[in-house]
Scaffold this motif. Structure first.
Motif, PDB file in Angstrom:
ATOM      1  N   GLU A 203       0.825  -1.206   0.000  1.00  0.00           N
ATOM      2  CA  GLU A 203       0.000   0.000   0.000  1.00  0.00           C
ATOM      3  C   GLU A 203       0.861   1.258   0.000  1.00  0.00           C
ATOM      4  OE1 GLU A 203      -3.698   2.048   2.455  1.00  0.00           O
ATOM      5  OE2 GLU A 203      -2.718   0.261   3.246  1.00  0.00           O
ATOM      6  N   THR A 204       1.889   1.296   0.837  1.00  0.00           N
ATOM      7  CA  THR A 204       2.753   2.464   0.887  1.00  0.00           C
ATOM      8  C   THR A 204       3.521   2.630  -0.413  1.00  0.00           C
ATOM      9  OG1 THR A 204       2.991   2.171   3.270  1.00  0.00           O
ATOM     10  CG2 THR A 204       4.563   3.615   2.190  1.00  0.00           C
ATOM     11  N   THR A 205       3.956   1.535  -1.010  1.00  0.00           N
ATOM     12  CA  THR A 205       4.589   1.606  -2.325  1.00  0.00           C
ATOM     13  C   THR A 205       3.616   2.188  -3.345  1.00  0.00           C
ATOM     14  OG1 THR A 205       5.999  -0.298  -1.843  1.00  0.00           O
ATOM     15  CG2 THR A 205       5.691   0.263  -4.158  1.00  0.00           C
ATOM     16  N   GLY A 206       2.350   1.816  -3.227  1.00  0.00           N
ATOM     17  CA  GLY A 206       1.327   2.372  -4.106  1.00  0.00           C
ATOM     18  C   GLY A 206       1.154   3.864  -3.920  1.00  0.00           C
ATOM     19  N   TRP A 207       1.268   4.332  -2.677  1.00  0.00           N
ATOM     20  CA  TRP A 207       1.192   5.786  -2.433  1.00  0.00           C
ATOM     21  C   TRP A 207       2.299   6.507  -3.197  1.00  0.00           C
ATOM     22  CZ3 TRP A 207       0.570   6.514   3.605  1.00  0.00           C
ATOM     23  CH2 TRP A 207      -0.624   5.906   4.012  1.00  0.00           C
ATOM     24  N   MET A 208       3.517   5.983  -3.113  1.00  0.00           N
ATOM     25  CA  MET A 208       4.645   6.627  -3.801  1.00  0.00           C
ATOM     26  C   MET A 208       4.443   6.598  -5.317  1.00  0.00           C
ATOM     27  SD  MET A 208       8.109   5.646  -1.672  1.00  0.00           S
ATOM     28  CE  MET A 208       7.839   3.877  -1.536  1.00  0.00           C
ATOM     29  N   ARG A 209       4.005   5.469  -5.827  1.00  0.00           N
ATOM     30  CA  ARG A 209       3.785   5.346  -7.270  1.00  0.00           C
ATOM     31  C   ARG A 209       2.700   6.320  -7.730  1.00  0.00           C
ATOM     32  NH1 ARG A 209       2.824   0.258  -7.344  1.00  0.00           N
ATOM     33  NH2 ARG A 209       0.576   0.492  -7.098  1.00  0.00           N
ATOM     34  N   ASP A 210       1.624   6.413  -6.970  1.00  0.00           N
ATOM     35  CA  ASP A 210       0.531   7.316  -7.346  1.00  0.00           C
ATOM     36  C   ASP A 210       0.931   8.787  -7.184  1.00  0.00           C
ATOM     37  OD1 ASP A 210      -1.034   5.136  -7.940  1.00  0.00           O
ATOM     38  OD2 ASP A 210      -2.129   5.163  -6.047  1.00  0.00           O
ATOM     39  N   TYR A 211       1.747   9.067  -6.185  1.00  0.00           N
ATOM     40  CA  TYR A 211       2.254  10.429  -5.981  1.00  0.00           C
ATOM     41  C   TYR A 211       3.032  10.893  -7.206  1.00  0.00           C
ATOM     42  CZ  TYR A 211       4.968  14.087  -3.409  1.00  0.00           C
ATOM     43  OH  TYR A 211       5.564  15.243  -2.973  1.00  0.00           O
ATOM     44  N   LEU A 212       3.897  10.031  -7.726  1.00  0.00           N
ATOM     45  CA  LEU A 212       4.688  10.387  -8.907  1.00  0.00           C
ATOM     46  C   LEU A 212       3.822  10.494 -10.160  1.00  0.00           C
ATOM     47  CD1 LEU A 212       7.798   8.166  -8.192  1.00  0.00           C
ATOM     48  CD2 LEU A 212       7.773  10.665  -8.284  1.00  0.00           C
ATOM     49  N   ALA A 213       2.733   9.757 -10.200  1.00  0.00           N
ATOM     50  CA  ALA A 213       1.834   9.786 -11.361  1.00  0.00           C
ATOM     51  C   ALA A 213       0.821  10.922 -11.281  1.00  0.00           C
ATOM     52  CB  ALA A 213       1.098   8.455 -11.491  1.00  0.00           C
ATOM     53  N   ALA A 214       0.746  11.603 -10.148  1.00  0.00           N
ATOM     54  CA  ALA A 214      -0.263  12.650  -9.958  1.00  0.00           C
ATOM     55  C   ALA A 214       0.062  13.881 -10.797  1.00  0.00           C
ATOM     56  CB  ALA A 214      -0.337  13.032  -8.479  1.00  0.00           C
ATOM     57  N   PRO A 215      -0.969  14.656 -11.175  1.00  0.00           N
ATOM     58  CA  PRO A 215      -0.757  15.871 -11.980  1.00  0.00           C
ATOM     59  C   PRO A 215      -0.280  17.031 -11.101  1.00  0.00           C
ATOM     60  CG  PRO A 215      -3.094  15.584 -11.543  1.00  0.00           C
ATOM     61  CD  PRO A 215      -2.409  14.389 -10.943  1.00  0.00           C
ATOM     62  N   ILE A 216       1.005  17.056 -10.824  1.00  0.00           N
ATOM     63  CA  ILE A 216       1.603  18.034  -9.917  1.00  0.00           C
ATOM     64  C   ILE A 216       2.468  19.007 -10.703  1.00  0.00           C
ATOM     65  CG2 ILE A 216       3.321  18.332  -8.064  1.00  0.00           C
ATOM     66  CD1 ILE A 216       2.312  15.653  -6.922  1.00  0.00           C
ATOM     67  N   THR A 217       2.333  20.292 -10.397  1.00  0.00           N
ATOM     68  CA  THR A 217       3.251  21.307 -10.912  1.00  0.00           C
ATOM     69  C   THR A 217       4.064  21.866  -9.761  1.00  0.00           C
ATOM     70  OG1 THR A 217       1.751  21.984 -12.711  1.00  0.00           O
ATOM     71  CG2 THR A 217       3.479  23.526 -12.079  1.00  0.00           C
ATOM     72  N   ILE A 218       5.375  21.769  -9.855  1.00  0.00           N
ATOM     73  CA  ILE A 218       6.251  22.524  -8.960  1.00  0.00           C
ATOM     74  C   ILE A 218       6.465  23.872  -9.627  1.00  0.00           C
ATOM     75  CG2 ILE A 218       8.549  22.661  -7.950  1.00  0.00           C
ATOM     76  CD1 ILE A 218       8.543  19.695  -7.577  1.00  0.00           C
ATOM     77  N   TYR A 219       5.946  24.905  -8.982  1.00  0.00           N
ATOM     78  CA  TYR A 219       5.865  26.244  -9.583  1.00  0.00           C
ATOM     79  C   TYR A 219       6.730  27.183  -8.748  1.00  0.00           C
ATOM     80  CZ  TYR A 219       3.420  30.444 -11.429  1.00  0.00           C
ATOM     81  OH  TYR A 219       3.096  31.643 -12.018  1.00  0.00           O
ATOM     82  N   LEU A 220       7.822  27.654  -9.342  1.00  0.00           N
ATOM     83  CA  LEU A 220       8.838  28.373  -8.593  1.00  0.00           C
ATOM     84  C   LEU A 220       9.044  29.787  -9.118  1.00  0.00           C
ATOM     85  CD1 LEU A 220      11.474  25.482  -8.586  1.00  0.00           C
ATOM     86  CD2 LEU A 220       9.793  26.001  -6.793  1.00  0.00           C
ATOM     87  N   GLY A 221       9.237  30.718  -8.193  1.00  0.00           N
ATOM     88  CA  GLY A 221       9.664  32.063  -8.568  1.00  0.00           C
ATOM     89  C   GLY A 221      11.175  32.051  -8.754  1.00  0.00           C
ATOM     90  N   GLU A 222      11.639  32.492  -9.909  1.00  0.00           N
ATOM     91  CA  GLU A 222      13.075  32.376 -10.183  1.00  0.00           C
ATOM     92  C   GLU A 222      13.922  33.246  -9.263  1.00  0.00           C
ATOM     93  OE1 GLU A 222      14.145  33.533 -14.141  1.00  0.00           O
ATOM     94  OE2 GLU A 222      13.870  35.668 -13.746  1.00  0.00           O
ATOM     95  N   ARG A 223      13.294  34.193  -8.575  1.00  0.00           N
ATOM     96  CA  ARG A 223      14.028  35.039  -7.625  1.00  0.00           C
ATOM     97  C   ARG A 223      13.776  34.636  -6.166  1.00  0.00           C
ATOM     98  NH1 ARG A 223      13.968  41.317  -9.842  1.00  0.00           N
ATOM     99  NH2 ARG A 223      14.929  40.894 -11.882  1.00  0.00           N
ATOM    100  N   ASP A 224      13.162  33.501  -5.946  1.00  0.00           N
ATOM    101  CA  ASP A 224      12.872  33.074  -4.575  1.00  0.00           C
ATOM    102  C   ASP A 224      14.087  32.343  -4.009  1.00  0.00           C
ATOM    103  OD1 ASP A 224      11.704  32.505  -2.180  1.00  0.00           O
ATOM    104  OD2 ASP A 224      10.018  31.370  -2.987  1.00  0.00           O
ATOM    105  N   THR A 225      15.119  33.115  -3.742  1.00  0.00           N
ATOM    106  CA  THR A 225      16.382  32.543  -3.277  1.00  0.00           C
ATOM    107  C   THR A 225      16.771  33.049  -1.893  1.00  0.00           C
ATOM    108  OG1 THR A 225      17.595  34.286  -4.450  1.00  0.00           O
ATOM    109  CG2 THR A 225      17.256  32.199  -5.621  1.00  0.00           C
ATOM    110  N   GLY A 226      15.883  33.746  -1.200  1.00  0.00           N
ATOM    111  CA  GLY A 226      16.165  34.234   0.144  1.00  0.00           C
ATOM    112  C   GLY A 226      15.886  33.177   1.195  1.00  0.00           C
ATOM    113  N   ASP A 227      16.050  33.574   2.456  1.00  0.00           N
ATOM    114  CA  ASP A 227      15.846  32.610   3.542  1.00  0.00           C
ATOM    115  C   ASP A 227      14.829  33.076   4.580  1.00  0.00           C
ATOM    116  OD1 ASP A 227      17.241  34.613   4.790  1.00  0.00           O
ATOM    117  OD2 ASP A 227      18.986  33.394   5.326  1.00  0.00           O
ATOM    118  N   GLU A 228      14.050  34.104   4.260  1.00  0.00           N
ATOM    119  CA  GLU A 228      13.044  34.566   5.214  1.00  0.00           C
ATOM    120  C   GLU A 228      11.966  33.506   5.407  1.00  0.00           C
ATOM    121  OE1 GLU A 228      10.027  38.356   6.046  1.00  0.00           O
ATOM    122  OE2 GLU A 228      11.243  38.296   4.225  1.00  0.00           O
TER     123      GLU A 228
END
Length: 294
Positions: A203-228
């Protein structure tokens, strides 16, 4: 299994205006086509305040649910998304996870663990999103309305846990915008930063497999390099030096794990030009359309 199967839906069409159902509270003045509303939702035994907006001239909107950052300013997040809602025919819902009931371990990290100890699955905060989407669809009078989830900063951390441990049904895209940390699809990191400590079974292996198959966008600001307000736990530091680097490294690691195991990989990586750690900047950037998968 906590993962609920995705189902495919046709894109909505723009048509004549229709009214909200089940409105609670009063509408506030808006410079846009619709009105911002304050509503209350009973969700998984909790009563949450939810800000909502529905554009006029749009009979069958998709639902875009907005998850605020550490500031807990749900209404301002919703207002930042209104131009997008008017252009793209989205009904907006922005739930407020207050600090008293939902401190960092319960919101940012999904309620999976507290003080390093795993909590019972039925107490995980991530399950509230499925109920929130069901409630929002009831407000629209459309139980099959497609859903999009956007979370910035702390909200992105929360949605990473939602996607990893409790993905709702009928979600077209999960957008993780500038979070400090992610869930890595590996048992080498303990939950809520990975799958370590959870049952080592099919079941846990299935969670990882489904997580990778999910429609996910990692959306990053190219200037988000601070540490606040950057999370600096040992597990977080292992993900990179700043939010931009952590997002890029997480995407690359997830892609490599999927390739190594022969699993489907449906994540995308999108970077917003000239944007730092700003929810408004991310929501109103040109790249937001790509982040939504259009």
């Amino acid at each position: 299994m906590r993962w609920k199967p995705l189902f495919r839906l046709r894109r909505t069409q723009r048509s004549i205006a229709a009214a909200f159902l089940g409105m609670i509270g009063t509408a506030t003045a808006s410079a846009y086509s619709g009105e911002v509303l304050r509503q209350m939702a009973d969700v998984d035994g909790q009563r949450l305040q939810v800000f909502s907006y529905r554009p006029k001239g749009c009979a069958s909107p998709a639902i875009l649910m907005i998850f605020h950052g550490n500031s807990r300013t749900a209404e301002s997040y919703l207002e930042a998304a209104i131009p997008l809602a008017d252009r793209g025919c989205f009904a907006l819902y922005a739930p407020l996870f207050d600090r008293d009931r939902f401190p960092s371990w319960a919101y940012h990290r999904g309620g999976v663990a507290e003080d390093g100890r795993l909590r019972s699955e039925e107490d995980w905060t991530v399950d509230m999103v499925d109920d929130l989407l069901t409630w929002a669809r009831q407000q629209e009078g459309r139980p099959d309305a497609p859903g999009y989830l956007f979370g910035h900063s702390a909200g992105g951390q929360f949605l990473s846990r939602v996607a990893a441990y409790g993905m709702p049904a009928g979600v077209r895209r999960v957008i993780l915008a500038n979070p400090s940390t992610y869930v890595l699809p590996t048992r080498n990191e303990d939950a809520p930063y990975g799958y370590g400590g959870l049952a080592e079974d099919e079941e846990t292996t299935g969670w990882m497999r489904d997580y990778l198959a999910a429609p996910i966008t990692i959306y990053l600001g190219e200037r988000d390099t601070g540490d606040e307000d950057l999370t600096m736990t040992d597990a977080a530091i292992r993900q990179g030096r700043n939010r931009l680097e952590r997002g890029e490294l997480t995407f690359a690691k997830a892609r490599d794990i999927a390739k190594e195991r022969g699993w489907s990989f449906n994540w995308t990586l999108v970077e917003a030009r000239d944007v730092g750690h700003s929810a408004r900047g991310m929501l109103q950037a040109e790249e937001m359309t790509e982040a939504l998968g259009f």
